[in-house]
Design a protein around this motif. Sequence first.
Motif, PDB file in Angstrom:
ATOM      1  N   GLU A  61       1.616  11.703  -1.261  1.00 40.77           N
ATOM      2  CA  GLU A  61       0.192  12.048  -1.183  1.00 40.77           C
ATOM      3  C   GLU A  61      -0.046  13.531  -1.472  1.00 40.77           C
ATOM      4  OE1 GLU A  61      -2.559  10.048  -0.608  1.00 40.77           O
ATOM      5  OE2 GLU A  61      -3.713  11.879  -0.902  1.00 40.77           O
ATOM      6  N   ARG A 120       0.821  -1.223   0.000  1.00 43.96           N
ATOM      7  CA  ARG A 120       0.000   0.000   0.000  1.00 43.96           C
ATOM      8  C   ARG A 120       0.851   1.267   0.000  1.00 43.96           C
ATOM      9  NH1 ARG A 120      -5.250  -0.560   1.968  1.00 43.96           N
ATOM     10  NH2 ARG A 120      -4.972   1.123   3.454  1.00 43.96           N
ATOM     11  N   ILE A 127      -0.260  13.395  -7.919  1.00 44.56           N
ATOM     12  CA  ILE A 127      -0.382  12.049  -7.346  1.00 44.56           C
ATOM     13  C   ILE A 127      -1.494  11.246  -8.039  1.00 44.56           C
ATOM     14  CG2 ILE A 127      -1.880  12.853  -5.439  1.00 44.56           C
ATOM     15  CD1 ILE A 127       0.671   9.979  -5.241  1.00 44.56           C
ATOM     16  N   ASP A 128      -2.586  11.919  -8.429  1.00 50.39           N
ATOM     17  CA  ASP A 128      -3.678  11.198  -9.093  1.00 50.39           C
ATOM     18  C   ASP A 128      -3.208  10.608 -10.421  1.00 50.39           C
ATOM     19  OD1 ASP A 128      -5.338  11.912  -6.994  1.00 50.39           O
ATOM     20  OD2 ASP A 128      -6.004  13.749  -7.998  1.00 50.39           O
ATOM     21  N   LEU A 186      -1.272   4.611  -0.832  1.00 53.09           N
ATOM     22  CA  LEU A 186      -2.486   4.532  -0.023  1.00 53.09           C
ATOM     23  C   LEU A 186      -2.105   4.708   1.446  1.00 53.09           C
ATOM     24  CD1 LEU A 186      -4.792   1.719  -1.448  1.00 53.09           C
ATOM     25  CD2 LEU A 186      -5.012   4.190  -1.648  1.00 53.09           C
ATOM     26  N   ASN A 204       1.631   2.582  -3.940  1.00 53.39           N
ATOM     27  CA  ASN A 204       0.769   3.562  -4.621  1.00 53.39           C
ATOM     28  C   ASN A 204       0.288   4.641  -3.653  1.00 53.39           C
ATOM     29  OD1 ASN A 204      -1.139   2.153  -3.157  1.00 53.39           O
ATOM     30  ND2 ASN A 204      -2.556   1.891  -4.855  1.00 53.39           N
ATOM     31  N   ARG A 250      -0.964   7.636  -9.807  1.00 52.84           N
ATOM     32  CA  ARG A 250      -1.717   6.439  -9.420  1.00 52.84           C
ATOM     33  C   ARG A 250      -2.395   5.778 -10.620  1.00 52.84           C
ATOM     34  NH1 ARG A 250      -3.949   9.024  -4.402  1.00 52.84           N
ATOM     35  NH2 ARG A 250      -2.783   8.195  -2.642  1.00 52.84           N
TER      36      ARG A 250
END
Lengths: 244, 217
Positions: free
Chosen positions: A69, A47, A74-75, A52, A50, A78
């Motif tokens: 983050e 985790r 970051i989007d 999380l 990526n 991902r």
Amino acid sequence: MIKVEIRGLCKSFGPKEILKGIDCDIETGEVVCVIGPSGSGKSTFLRCINCLEEPTAGTVKVDGHLMDENAKNIDELREDVGMVFQQFNLFPHLSVLDNITIAPVLRKRMGKAEAEQTARQLLERVGLADKADAMPRSLSGGQKQRVAIARALAMRPGLMLFDEPTSALDPEMVGEVLDVMRQLAEEGMTMVVVTHEMGFARQVADRVLFIDGGVIAEEGTPDEVFGNPKSERLKGFLKAVLES
Amino acid sequence: MGFIDLFLESLPLLLQGLSLTLELAAVSLAIAMVIGIVAALMGMSKVPLFRAINRIFVLIIRGTPLLVQAYFIYFGVTGVLGIRMSAFTAGVIALSLNAGGYMSEIFRGGIQAVDPGQREAARSLGLSASQTTWRIIIPQAIRICIPSVVNQWCITIKDTSIICVIGLAELTRAGQTIIARNYRAFEMWIMVGALYLLVIYLLTVLSRIVERKVSLD
């Protein structure tokens, strides 16, 4: 080429130290299986890749980009890292087709029609072409997980993370999910798989990581790890797992 | 005069009151839903100031009687600011703030009841925080919230009766007016009560249908 570069990765939840410094490179096209006792930090490790979970210390880079983050992109980072969860996490209010098209439509600004065509091809690939209009609640566990894999693949990721993808499945459905993953590995997908399926790890992995106590306690090819374990901890773990 | 005759004679005025009650409830609840969602999102915001505003808002709304809130807005606020406000406007403000405070807690509970794995799955696909909230979390939270939201609607519909104290001729006030003329308190309050009951019953039936339609089980 290095796909994932992990340096000094530490993660604590409050006072509890889960990961205690992990260094690891994953090559493009490599299939890495992560094994280890429960509570050892395998899932946390995955985790962190990526983002999380945010590392307490250390860095994770995918294609040279820092996974952070708070990073503006970051989007987008991902989007290139697909993830499959133990509990499937399909969106229960969306049909199978919408589960697969929502991210491509929202993120890649793919037209609805194009996204649906891609989704149907992916469903065909995981053997669920007839389930496009079904709702997730009507599927079996194995079918749900195959949809979840198709959903992740719809973003055309360069890296796939699997977090104990067969642990919540009835035994007779494990095979159908592993078959899809095996096919994916053969096609050259870069994969990191946290698993208790030692047979799968042995057969499909290029490299096996044994995580115990928050560190990589031992690693090597499947033959080395399963055939010739060095540490007592790995020997004990394999004995316990293979005897059950 | 028998009950039926009394009923027929009172009906026009009662229906007038009822329509004002429904208008007051509908406008207030529509605004309350917006206040509720915004306040709920503020309550779960990363920004400490937003969370603090939400806490204080909910504390005041839950901690003081609606009657006091209505008096405060209609007489207190207008007096201090030197503005004129219709009883209807004051009633809408009081009811929508009041219901909004309760709704924000309902929505917050609903949003937090959605499996955290849903957010993780959405974020792992690259969806942004706001895309995740509006496309994945809120649609599921709404389904979880429906019974509690309908409950709040029922409460607010009946709470409109409290607004009669600032002189709005809604259903309860209509009943009082008629009783002042005919002294038939027993029969009249039964009629007034029955009209509230009818509205709530229809709402309940409607909500059951909606609940079944959108159910995910």
